[in-house]
Design an enzyme around this catalytic site. Sequence first.
Site, PDB file in Angstrom:
ATOM      1  N   ASP A 169      59.734  41.447 174.965  1.00  0.00           N
ATOM      2  CA  ASP A 169      60.242  40.589 173.889  1.00  0.00           C
ATOM      3  C   ASP A 169      59.499  39.250 173.826  1.00  0.00           C
ATOM      4  OD1 ASP A 169      61.883  40.007 171.758  1.00  0.00           O
ATOM      5  OD2 ASP A 169      63.547  39.292 172.994  1.00  0.00           O
TER       6      ASP A 169
ATOM      7  N   ARG B 101      63.608  44.846 159.987  1.00  0.00           N
ATOM      8  CA  ARG B 101      62.715  43.679 159.836  1.00  0.00           C
ATOM      9  C   ARG B 101      61.976  43.748 158.496  1.00  0.00           C
ATOM     10  NH1 ARG B 101      60.245  41.900 165.674  1.00  0.00           N
ATOM     11  NH2 ARG B 101      62.259  41.816 166.721  1.00  0.00           N
TER      12      ARG B 101
ATOM     13  N   ASN C  53      65.028  47.479 164.749  1.00  0.00           N
ATOM     14  CA  ASN C  53      63.805  46.824 164.280  1.00  0.00           C
ATOM     15  C   ASN C  53      63.355  47.333 162.911  1.00  0.00           C
ATOM     16  OD1 ASN C  53      62.382  46.571 167.635  1.00  0.00           O
ATOM     17  ND2 ASN C  53      63.497  45.037 166.477  1.00  0.00           N
TER      18      ASN C  53
HETATM   19  C1  IPE Z   1      64.438  44.341 171.601  1.00  0.00           C
HETATM   20  O1  IPE Z   1      63.918  43.172 171.077  1.00  0.00           O
HETATM   21  C2  IPE Z   1      63.653  45.522 171.102  1.00  0.00           C
HETATM   22  C3  IPE Z   1      62.285  45.602 171.590  1.00  0.00           C
HETATM   23  C4  IPE Z   1      61.728  44.830 172.483  1.00  0.00           C
HETATM   24  C5  IPE Z   1      61.522  46.672 171.039  1.00  0.00           C
HETATM   25  P1  IPE Z   1      64.556  42.492 169.770  1.00  0.00           P
HETATM   26  O2  IPE Z   1      63.791  41.243 169.539  1.00  0.00           O
HETATM   27  O3  IPE Z   1      64.615  43.467 168.681  1.00  0.00           O
HETATM   28  O4  IPE Z   1      66.030  42.177 170.284  1.00  0.00           O
HETATM   29  P2  IPE Z   1      67.116  41.141 169.760  1.00  0.00           P
HETATM   30  O5  IPE Z   1      67.291  41.377 168.295  1.00  0.00           O
HETATM   31  O6  IPE Z   1      66.614  39.763 170.026  1.00  0.00           O
HETATM   32  O7  IPE Z   1      68.341  41.434 170.564  1.00  0.00           O
HETATM   33  C1  IPE Z   2      59.117  42.061 170.672  1.00  0.00           C
HETATM   34  O1  IPE Z   2      58.833  40.813 170.165  1.00  0.00           O
HETATM   35  C2  IPE Z   2      58.458  43.193 169.898  1.00  0.00           C
HETATM   36  C3  IPE Z   2      59.370  43.956 169.050  1.00  0.00           C
HETATM   37  C4  IPE Z   2      60.667  43.834 169.027  1.00  0.00           C
HETATM   38  C5  IPE Z   2      58.776  44.956 168.179  1.00  0.00           C
HETATM   39  P1  IPE Z   2      59.611  40.218 168.919  1.00  0.00           P
HETATM   40  O2  IPE Z   2      58.925  40.646 167.680  1.00  0.00           O
HETATM   41  O3  IPE Z   2      61.065  40.557 168.995  1.00  0.00           O
HETATM   42  O4  IPE Z   2      59.414  38.662 169.121  1.00  0.00           O
HETATM   43  P2  IPE Z   2      60.517  37.521 169.015  1.00  0.00           P
HETATM   44  O5  IPE Z   2      61.643  37.941 169.917  1.00  0.00           O
HETATM   45  O6  IPE Z   2      60.931  37.461 167.589  1.00  0.00           O
HETATM   46  O7  IPE Z   2      59.833  36.296 169.496  1.00  0.00           O
HETATM   47 MG    MG Z   3      62.651  39.710 169.866  1.00  0.00          MG
END
Ligand code: IPE
Ligand code: IPE
Ligand code: MG
Length: 249
Positions: A21, A72, A69
């Site tokens: 993350d 998004r 996800n």
């Molecule tokens: C969790 O990260 C999913 C992955 C790392 C693929 P997210 O960024 O989606 O999680 P939340 O929304 O902060 O809980």
């Molecule tokens: C993790 O990084 C990757 C995925 C969840 C695909 P994020 O895209 O969630 O990055 P932050 O948490 O918004 O910084």
């Molecule tokens: Mg994230």
Amino acid sequence: MSFKDQLNTNNIPKHVAIIMDGNGRWAEQKGEHRVFGHTQGVESVREALTAAAEINVEYLTLYAFSTENWNRPKEEVDALMDLLVKTISMEVETLNKNGVKLQVIGDVDSLPEGCNEALQQSIEETKNNDRVTLILALSYSSRWEIKQAIKNIAKDVKSSILDVEDITDELISSYMNTSKYPDPELLIRTSGESRISNFLLWQVAYTELHFIDTLWPDFKKENFYEAIYNYQQRERRFGKTSAQIISNE
Ligand code: IPE
Ligand code: IPE
Ligand code: MG
């Protein structure tokens, strides 16, 4: 001394899972688009995989894309799927060179066709490797997985393949996407968030959790070794008392 040098080689977890993350925040801090963070994150996947292989971790599960996800912005989802196809296809040679078997958990049918094809091809081409198994969680969420398992168990009970009395912990595990792998002993999450975000809820019942502030694109091998070192300082009691664990009862 580095963390790697301090590791007890007799107590290396078999299975480590990582919630990767912080890609978006890493990019935004640099005034870049979020996708730049995802691209950089691929380098950290290499770091984690190499670190795992060097100390003989057998299974490494990486949470790469959750069911949630999909909600998004479309541009980000498209860019992530694109990155996935390119990376998977490009890395097969390296995976083979390093004895890495690629596997996937999640609702792969929901992935774009090209992405699923590239994935299945890489799985096929790496299937004979046995040094480390890299399990990508893609379009994965634990509630989705548990829901599938319950549906399949219910069907098998209805058609008399199973008896209700057959439903044990082991049987439920065998209906999960992770049926071929042991439960992870250690779960690492980067980026400072202390939550599980719908990842391996059934499997992490007794997993040690390790939360770090490092954003995923900054994750290095030493972060991985530090997590293992930290894991090795813990006493896993599984409900017993400390005295029982020490006397090996
Ligand atoms: C969790 O990260 C999913 C992955 C790392 C693929 P997210 O960024 O989606 O999680 P939340 O929304 O902060 O809980
Ligand atoms: C993790 O990084 C990757 C995925 C969840 C695909 P994020 O895209 O969630 O990055 P932050 O948490 O918004 O910084
Ligand atoms: Mg994230």
